[in-house]
Design an enzyme around this catalytic site. Sequence first.
Site, PDB file in Angstrom:
ATOM      1  N   GLY A 283      17.861   8.486 -24.535  1.00 40.29           N
ATOM      2  CA  GLY A 283      17.215   9.452 -25.416  1.00 40.29           C
ATOM      3  C   GLY A 283      17.613  10.847 -24.967  1.00 40.29           C
ATOM      4  O   GLY A 283      18.509  11.484 -25.506  1.00 40.29           O
ATOM      5  N   ARG A 320       6.310  20.303 -22.643  1.00 35.36           N
ATOM      6  CA  ARG A 320       6.811  19.794 -21.359  1.00 35.36           C
ATOM      7  C   ARG A 320       6.392  20.617 -20.143  1.00 35.36           C
ATOM      8  O   ARG A 320       6.012  20.030 -19.127  1.00 35.36           O
ATOM      9  CB  ARG A 320       8.336  19.618 -21.394  1.00 35.36           C
ATOM     10  CG  ARG A 320       8.788  18.589 -22.439  1.00 35.36           C
ATOM     11  CD  ARG A 320      10.275  18.246 -22.336  1.00 35.36           C
ATOM     12  NE  ARG A 320      10.553  17.458 -21.160  1.00 35.36           N
ATOM     13  CZ  ARG A 320      11.091  17.901 -20.041  1.00 35.36           C
ATOM     14  NH1 ARG A 320      11.453  19.166 -19.937  1.00 35.36           N
ATOM     15  NH2 ARG A 320      11.270  17.109 -19.020  1.00 35.36           N
ATOM     16  N   TYR A 324       4.279  18.073 -17.982  1.00 33.61           N
ATOM     17  CA  TYR A 324       5.040  17.481 -16.869  1.00 33.61           C
ATOM     18  C   TYR A 324       5.369  18.498 -15.783  1.00 33.61           C
ATOM     19  O   TYR A 324       6.150  18.194 -14.883  1.00 33.61           O
ATOM     20  CB  TYR A 324       6.392  16.938 -17.360  1.00 33.61           C
ATOM     21  CG  TYR A 324       6.361  15.898 -18.434  1.00 33.61           C
ATOM     22  CD1 TYR A 324       5.809  14.635 -18.210  1.00 33.61           C
ATOM     23  CD2 TYR A 324       6.941  16.143 -19.672  1.00 33.61           C
ATOM     24  CE1 TYR A 324       5.838  13.670 -19.203  1.00 33.61           C
ATOM     25  CE2 TYR A 324       6.978  15.184 -20.668  1.00 33.61           C
ATOM     26  CZ  TYR A 324       6.416  13.952 -20.428  1.00 33.61           C
ATOM     27  OH  TYR A 324       6.449  12.990 -21.401  1.00 33.61           O
ATOM     28  N   CYS A 349      -4.992  29.204 -26.532  1.00 29.83           N
ATOM     29  CA  CYS A 349      -6.135  29.509 -25.664  1.00 29.83           C
ATOM     30  C   CYS A 349      -6.318  28.444 -24.593  1.00 29.83           C
ATOM     31  O   CYS A 349      -7.261  27.648 -24.632  1.00 29.83           O
ATOM     32  CB  CYS A 349      -7.391  29.629 -26.514  1.00 29.83           C
ATOM     33  SG  CYS A 349      -7.184  30.864 -27.789  1.00 29.83           S
ATOM     34  N   TYR A 378      12.125  15.571 -26.357  1.00 32.56           N
ATOM     35  CA  TYR A 378      10.688  15.670 -26.087  1.00 32.56           C
ATOM     36  C   TYR A 378      10.190  17.098 -26.308  1.00 32.56           C
ATOM     37  O   TYR A 378       9.357  17.602 -25.564  1.00 32.56           O
ATOM     38  CB  TYR A 378      10.378  15.141 -24.669  1.00 32.56           C
ATOM     39  CG  TYR A 378      10.935  13.742 -24.466  1.00 32.56           C
ATOM     40  CD1 TYR A 378      10.333  12.652 -25.089  1.00 32.56           C
ATOM     41  CD2 TYR A 378      12.094  13.523 -23.730  1.00 32.56           C
ATOM     42  CE1 TYR A 378      10.865  11.376 -24.959  1.00 32.56           C
ATOM     43  CE2 TYR A 378      12.630  12.243 -23.595  1.00 32.56           C
ATOM     44  CZ  TYR A 378      12.013  11.187 -24.204  1.00 32.56           C
ATOM     45  OH  TYR A 378      12.540   9.918 -24.095  1.00 32.56           O
TER      46      TYR A 378
HETATM   47  C1  LIG Z   1      11.466   6.611 -23.634  1.00 25.67           C
HETATM   48  C2  LIG Z   1      12.257   5.375 -23.602  1.00 25.67           C
HETATM   49  C3  LIG Z   1      13.663   5.432 -23.547  1.00 25.67           C
HETATM   50  C4  LIG Z   1      14.424   6.708 -23.447  1.00 25.67           C
HETATM   51  O1  LIG Z   1      14.198   7.396 -22.268  1.00 25.67           O
HETATM   52  P1  LIG Z   1      15.118   8.682 -21.948  1.00 25.67           P
HETATM   53  O2  LIG Z   1      14.665   9.106 -20.606  1.00 25.67           O
HETATM   54  O3  LIG Z   1      14.844   9.695 -22.986  1.00 25.67           O
HETATM   55  O4  LIG Z   1      16.528   8.215 -21.971  1.00 25.67           O
HETATM   56  C5  LIG Z   1      14.361   4.246 -23.600  1.00 25.67           C
HETATM   57  N1  LIG Z   1      13.721   3.047 -23.684  1.00 25.67           N
HETATM   58  C6  LIG Z   1      12.379   2.957 -23.725  1.00 25.67           C
HETATM   59  C7  LIG Z   1      11.748   1.624 -23.822  1.00 25.67           C
HETATM   60  C8  LIG Z   1      11.602   4.111 -23.688  1.00 25.67           C
HETATM   61  O5  LIG Z   1      10.274   4.009 -23.731  1.00 25.67           O
END
Ligand SMILES: *Cc1c(COP(=O)(O)O)cnc(C)c1O
Length: 427
Positions: A283, A320, A324, A349, A378
Amino acid sequence: MGEGLLAPTISSSDSAAGISAVTLETIAAEVGTPTYVYNAAAVRGQYGSLISSLQAVPHRIHYSMKANSSHAILSLLRELGAGVDIVSGGELFRALRAGFRGRDIVFSGVGKTRTELREALTAGILMVNVEGEGELYLLNEIAGELGLVAPIALRVNPEVTVDTPHPYTRTGERGLKFGIAYDEAIPVGRLALSLPNIRLRGLDMHIGSQVSSLEPYRAGTERLLQLYEKLRLEGANDIAYLDIGGGLAVTYDDEKATDVEAFAAAIHGVIQNVPLTLILEPGRFLVGNAGLLLTRVLYRKRSGGREYIITDAGMNDLLRPSHYNAYHHIESVRPTGVRGVFDVVGPVCESGDFFALGRSMDAAEPDDLLTIRSAGAYGFCMSSTYNSRPRAAEVIVDGDRWAVATEREEYADLTGHELTELAWRDV
Ligand SMILES: *Cc1c(COP(=O)(O)O)cnc(C)c1O
């Protein structure tokens, strides 16, 4: 580049910095701020580097669309040949709308509902990544009702230790909610083989996010292969896929991005003698550094010995940093050379509404434009309307053209589903 096309300094953390200052100013003038801006070339670059390093390995890339599920990004990745990894019925809806076919889709997630499973089976998806016995029984029942056989992978918790910047992004350690505990994988596999409407097609893991070291992938893949060998002895003859999840890392500050060549070599070393197709679910790696959040400075303020830059973007737009404690590089679109130390905060706020604390950076003044970098993953997809702030717009830049991908929400969008006349029912 011509006169005035002063590109923002290209930092190693962000290839989206390839978007010129003039373009960013044009976008801000025409679309307003805050606005997410994506660079199509950067997505293509990341996708290209990943698939070229995997040439020796039979593989499929299933983009984990929860990182950025906007239509423009999905279309771009579909054109490049990616499939998707979905985690909800809403993502299935978006994926089909973007032109992905059922066989381009795998379905992950720890709490899939009956409705979502039915929709996914009806769409003919490649595999449901099953997280436990309960889901397996339910899926068997739904498949029976639909007169289908449900293709599945077992999502196993490989119980490897992972080092991620934040504990919330670890998913492959013992005792977390994700996946089937390693020592229960064989019994659950037997159950899958015994159910009439289930076909065991793969083994799956996802160890975490922003994982730059290779060892957990290598160790996890080995553990999946051990299960593969054991399950074959139990009569599992249909396993064709080894899904090792996502999590590949990008650079936000000075941390190491995943070396995809070394990653591919490490995985190849483990699976070269087995007749399985590797599935990856990246991702962040594909989109993280392909996007930035463009925001305008509203005010400067000094208070309690701190210097504040107050922006028109807030934590509702980019969660984020507060969720995080994530680092995002911040730069002026037109740096003047004057620097200082600032807290960059939004209008929401909440004291947690910040993008940077005590950051040495450009001394941006009111009306200046800032880019908050590495916001392609994200970012927009985690945004909310908290404080009744309409969601930002999204723009995509592709070479010498740009387009609005998502229009900025209007006030009326905030209340679209709210009823002002309540239809009371008796209790
Ligand atoms: C969130 C997720 C991903 C992707 O994670 P990245 O760190 O964005 O690459 C892949 N597989 C599953 C099952 C996830 O929950």
